[in-house]
Design an enzyme around this catalytic site. Sequence first.
Site, short mmCIF file in Angstrom:
data_model
loop_
_atom_site.label_atom_id
_atom_site.label_comp_id
_atom_site.label_asym_id
_atom_site.label_seq_id
_atom_site.Cartn_x
_atom_site.Cartn_y
_atom_site.Cartn_z
CB THR A 71 -0.86 3.35 -5.96
OG1 THR A 71 0.23 3.39 -5.03
CG2 THR A 71 -0.83 4.56 -6.86
CB SER B 222 14.08 -10.72 15.28
OG SER B 222 14.64 -10.94 16.57
CE1 TYR C 57 2.59 -2.74 25.13
CE2 TYR C 57 3.47 -4.81 24.28
CZ TYR C 57 2.63 -3.72 24.16
OH TYR C 57 1.82 -3.60 23.07
CG HIS D 11 -1.85 1.18 1.24
ND1 HIS D 11 -2.10 1.92 2.37
CD2 HIS D 11 -2.57 1.76 0.26
CE1 HIS D 11 -2.94 2.89 2.09
NE2 HIS D 11 -3.24 2.83 0.81
CE1 TYR E 175 8.69 -4.03 21.28
CE2 TYR E 175 8.84 -6.43 21.17
CZ TYR E 175 8.11 -5.28 21.42
OH TYR E 175 6.80 -5.37 21.82
CB SER F 236 -5.21 2.00 21.22
OG SER F 236 -5.83 1.51 20.05
CD GLU G 298 5.13 -2.31 22.12
OE1 GLU G 298 4.04 -1.71 22.11
OE2 GLU G 298 5.29 -3.44 21.63
CD GLN H 278 20.48 -6.86 21.70
OE1 GLN H 278 20.55 -8.06 21.97
NE2 GLN H 278 20.40 -5.93 22.61
#
EC number: 3.5.1.23
Length: 695
Positions: free
Chosen positions: A638, A157, A505, A89, A502, A307, A469, A119
């Site tokens: 497009t 990853s 959380y 997209h 990463y 969110s 996060e 990492q």
Amino acid sequence: MPIRTTRPADRHPRRAGRAGRPSQRRAVALTAAAATLGSLLLGSATAAPASAAADGYRVGVGIADITGEAAEVGMMGYARLDQETSGIHSRQWARAFAVADGSGGRTVFVSTDLGMIMQGVQQDVIRRLGERYGSRYTDSNVVLSATHTHAAPGGHSHHLLYNLTILGHKKKTYEAIVSGIVRAVAAADADLAPGKVKMATGELDGANVNRSQEAFRRNPAEDRERFPDGVDRSMTVLRFEQEGQPVGMVSWFATHATSMTPENTLISPDNKGYAQYHVEHDVNGVEWGERGRFVAAFPQSNAGDMSPNLREGGAKGPTDDEFENTEIIGKLQADKAVELFNAAKEELTGPIAHRQRYVDFSGVEVGPAYTGDGRTHSTCPAALGQGFTAGAEDGPGPDIAEEGELKPNPLLTVAGAVVAPTPAAVRECQKPKPVFITTGVQKPSWTPQILPLQLVRIGQLTLTAAPAEFTVVAGHRVMDTVAEKLGPSSEHTVFAGYSNAYSGYVTTPEEYDAQHYEGASTHFGRYTLPAYQQEFAKLASSLRSGEPTPSAVRPPWLGNTQLDVKPGVVLDSPPLGKAFGDLAEQPAAGYAPGERAEAVFYTGHPRNNLRGEGTFLEVQRQTANGWRTVATDNDWSTTYRWKRSYAAVSTATTGWEIPADAAPGTYRFVHRGDTRNLLGEIDGFTGVSRTFTVG
């Protein structure tokens, strides 16, 4: 000064073209020769050019394509085995912003359209930058950040957990990301010129909700009062100028890039990507072929529980159309950022400084100053709780056979992985989390545990870069800690989440006790956030005092042990009597603005050639000087959809939502693809549709 502008054409003799600057495609294509040219133009990494004031900045921007494999590769974010890429997209990009002071200090911030900065990606980028620039760019002054789109291919990853639903490591996607980030940094470095960085802050309403209200309400009253409705509405915008002309924007705002649902299989940078596209193309008029004339990035901050899906507590977007939702949330961010950008007056001044250190979070002893109960506690080896398997409000959890067990997975079978049970000591340490799987005791660890913490100060602004996060309250507690330690040496703090690695959380201890999705995904136990506060406090104290911050540990390199259990492309073939590039369906003879035009081509597999810095489709308009490209697979109007028809036969559907302001005239679709024969040879081809009119 309005955002839309061009640069002086005669400012740099090395530049040419519409805005006095070559297309970014040329800038990012520079190889080793560019490094040599850059050193001639810029001097050494520590020397300021004579044209720059001793206390002034040089700034530069760069952008490069990092789009991964556009077909039959699992997407990263929703952990769905059945969500595989089937086209594009809008493309993925790395956007780099370099700043150097007159005393040798420099930094570069890179925002990427990725689910996460893994990492291994960070390690490889830093290694390659070192090969190219020596000590100019290191893991101390380079910040790599992800917008956290859930609509991009995974497999980049080196840690098993994040490759499970992708069915392995995808070399082409990984290489596109790493090499693209390096090109973006190289472009920003080569673009360095005397300039200014200005900033502005404000608040944006209606672009995020707290998807985990019950957990948020467990926080103390002062936290709840600080964030009415549990929402962080703050936005920080940086304005980059060269010789008074705007060249770049960075806008931090906390909202998940989950406007696109798990049902989507097209590559998309989601709402952050739409905001970037809108500012660069619609507001600033950057056209295809002049990429990089103005670069706009919309990175994440503390978005762990924020969110964009405004209905039903984060479960549904503003409308029932995911593409419309993406535009709505993206445009809200873009419009506010442009407002702040045009109002930015506070100039960042003063030296650039940075501190970075790796910390093993599997066993940090956290002192009473941060634990909240006057006692010393410890973090734990990484583990995920049962709440992780349920997923968040705006996305499902991973495929689970039954409580405590992963569904059979081919990657585990091929790897010969034996899932180690959770030791009793880890279960005790992780309480009240009911442990589902302990990733930190697997051999090697299924998730990273030795993590980078980083602070970068640009004048009176400090970036706090963290590899996870963070929920809204967790992120602000870290910023408060950093601000307290820095004192008057820093007036502003920005939380740059999803940076450099990463590790799931980070919630507050109070939120952790609820064991919702975010708490269950807080890897290192109840005292994860206090450990971050303690370690960032040490880093901030060193930044203020000028003391070094050596790392006692460093993460292992796992790049040599990666597996991919999905077969690659074996053969492409057109149907009998057809050739690659022939039309299976032609566009109609004519369309009105607002209608959708389509053409279907016989094609090869897009994994044969990712067409980085290029495109799989073009919409062209006939002019007096020939055919002119007006849209590509990067444009929001497009879509490029790939579909396997049968065996080795596949089609590419090129679609164009004709803009309301499209110029009347004659148009056509062009499809560029690549095919593979049984010998493994790959050849390119071009298909052209019949013409159609718009008007």
